[in-house]
Motif scaffolding. Structure first.
Motif, PDB file in Angstrom:
ATOM      1  N   ARG A   1       3.509   8.620   1.148  1.00 34.43           N
ATOM      2  CA  ARG A   1       2.775   6.842   0.475  1.00 34.43           C
ATOM      3  C   ARG A   1       3.819   5.778   0.471  1.00 34.43           C
ATOM      4  O   ARG A   1       4.396   5.486  -0.656  1.00 34.43           O
ATOM      5  CB  ARG A   1       2.587   7.724  -0.969  1.00 34.43           C
ATOM      6  N   GLU A   2       4.367   6.035   1.515  1.00 37.56           N
ATOM      7  CA  GLU A   2       5.442   5.172   1.793  1.00 37.56           C
ATOM      8  C   GLU A   2       4.543   3.634   2.485  1.00 37.56           C
ATOM      9  O   GLU A   2       5.668   2.869   2.664  1.00 37.56           O
ATOM     10  CB  GLU A   2       6.491   6.067   3.087  1.00 37.56           C
ATOM     11  N   ALA A   3       3.919   3.839   2.918  1.00 40.60           N
ATOM     12  CA  ALA A   3       3.161   2.956   3.081  1.00 40.60           C
ATOM     13  C   ALA A   3       1.447   3.117   3.278  1.00 40.60           C
ATOM     14  O   ALA A   3       1.358   4.422   3.050  1.00 40.60           O
ATOM     15  CB  ALA A   3       3.523   3.084   5.325  1.00 40.60           C
ATOM     16  N   GLU A   4       0.849   1.829   3.133  1.00 34.11           N
ATOM     17  CA  GLU A   4      -0.009   1.702   3.137  1.00 34.11           C
ATOM     18  C   GLU A   4      -1.076   2.141   4.413  1.00 34.11           C
ATOM     19  O   GLU A   4      -2.445   2.406   4.140  1.00 34.11           O
ATOM     20  CB  GLU A   4      -1.454   0.796   2.887  1.00 34.11           C
ATOM     21  N   ILE A   5      -0.516   1.800   5.110  1.00 29.03           N
ATOM     22  CA  ILE A   5      -1.509   1.550   6.940  1.00 29.03           C
ATOM     23  C   ILE A   5      -0.232   2.292   8.213  1.00 29.03           C
ATOM     24  O   ILE A   5       0.602   1.808   7.631  1.00 29.03           O
ATOM     25  CB  ILE A   5      -1.737   0.568   6.673  1.00 29.03           C
ATOM     26  N   THR A   6      -0.490   2.949   8.598  1.00 32.32           N
ATOM     27  CA  THR A   6      -0.046   3.381   9.814  1.00 32.32           C
ATOM     28  C   THR A   6      -0.731   3.026  11.079  1.00 32.32           C
ATOM     29  O   THR A   6      -2.677   3.060  11.387  1.00 32.32           O
ATOM     30  CB  THR A   6       0.352   4.761   9.711  1.00 32.32           C
ATOM     31  N   GLY A   7       0.295   2.689  12.086  1.00 37.73           N
ATOM     32  CA  GLY A   7      -0.838   2.066  13.994  1.00 37.73           C
ATOM     33  C   GLY A   7       0.014   3.549  14.383  1.00 37.73           C
ATOM     34  O   GLY A   7       0.600   3.892  14.687  1.00 37.73           O
TER      35      GLY A   7
END
Length: 313
Positions: free
Chosen positions: A125-131
């Motif tokens: 939960r350190e980011a909403e989205i990853t690539g």
């Protein structure tokens, strides 16, 4: 007060990768807790784990992913915020530029830490989205099996950003005549690598292993850059002779590009994120004719899957 360890510090002590450490936490073998959004581990836990005495440790409640409203927070102006941590591509930069000027502007923070670290950041939960663009030899597929493995038993969505070409970025005229992986071992060729955990680095290492090429034979293998653009700049400035990157980064700086493989770059979000205004705005941009046209004006991209939901559960 006892000092706690970060995930990276604990992994170093255990002599395992950060990915493995998160797996141990996920399976409940290594107790952990959170301070804010950071995973923290008690040094006493590592002592017991290293000596096989975990049964003597008074285990606190296991760390669990947050389900609070912190996902897709809003700033003081009430605009949705997206935190992106993942692999670099110039099209990611283009996407967030479009989002910034969309009918409902989206605020964002972007950090390029590679596909693997981005996936772990999403889990924590350190980011909403990853690539990401992680290839799986077993399934002969990009990303889906890795997402299922790291983010098991959770709602998740994978949407394609773009398909792209990767290859050798070299000086104009390809002065060292580089065309194959073995050519990287030529005398005098200075290589610039991508960082550990990046999809490009993992794919490179896979090819080197298949071709039985030792990294020790490649001058500069240990020199790393975190983005395709930075890698291309070093080559353009004469500080390196070759690196593996996307065609668009090479052509932006007037460099030559030797194609090696094609891959799929996807965006991944957890289920609660896909219900937010910010995510819906992102999907709208991905499928907009203007964004597709802007990608097609770049070199080395295929938009036939752009905006398509490839996996959802």
């Amino acid at each position: 007060m006892t000092l706690t360890l970060t995930a990276a510090e604990a992994a170093k002590i255990l002599k395992v990768s950060t990915y493995t450490l998160y797996e141990l936490v996920k399976r409940g073998e290594l107790p952990a807790h959170r301070i804010g959004r950071q995973l923290r581990i008690d040094p006493a836990v590592l002592e017991h784990y290293l000596h096989g005495t975990m049964s003597n440790y008074n285990t606190p409640p296991a760390v669990t992913p947050s389900t609070t409203s912190e996902v897709m927070a809003s700033n003081v102006a009430g605009l949705p915020i997206i935190r992106f941590i993942g692999s670099h591509d110039p099209i990611v930069e283009l996407l967030f530029e479009f989002l910034k000027h969309s009918p409902l502007p989206v605020q964002f923070s972007v950090s390029y830490k590679g596909s693997l670290n981005g996936l772990i950041a999403l889990y924590c939960r350190e980011a909403e989205i990853t690539g990401m663009h992680l290839w799986d030899n077993a399934s002969k597929e990009y990303n889906i099996s890795h997402v299922k493995h790291v983010i098991a038993d959770e709602s998740v969505s994978i949407v394609n950003l773009v398909q792209r070409e990767q290859g050798f970025i070299v000086a104009p005229g390809n002065p060292f005549d580089l065309h194959t992986w073995d050519d990287l071992t030529k005398q005098g060729v200075r290589f610039i690598n991508r960082q550990k955990g990046s999809g490009t680095r993992l794919r490179l290492d896979s090819y080197l292993q298949t071709e039985e090429i030792s990294p020790d034979r490649i001058q500069g293998y240990g020199n790393e850059e975190t983005t395709h653009s930075a890698l291309a700049c070093l080559i353009a400035n004469g500080q390196a002779d070759v690196g593996v990157g996307v065609k668009a980064a090479a052509h932006r700086l007037g460099l030559d590009f030797i194609p090696l493989f094609q891959e799929r770059y996807d965006l991944v979000a957890l289920g609660q994120t896909t219900k937010t205004i910010g995510w819906k705005q992102l999907i709208t941009v991905l499928n907009s004719p203007g964004f597709i046209q802007a990608i097609n004006q770049q070199n080395g991209y295929d938009t036939s899957l752009t905006g398509k939901i490839l996996y959802s559960c």
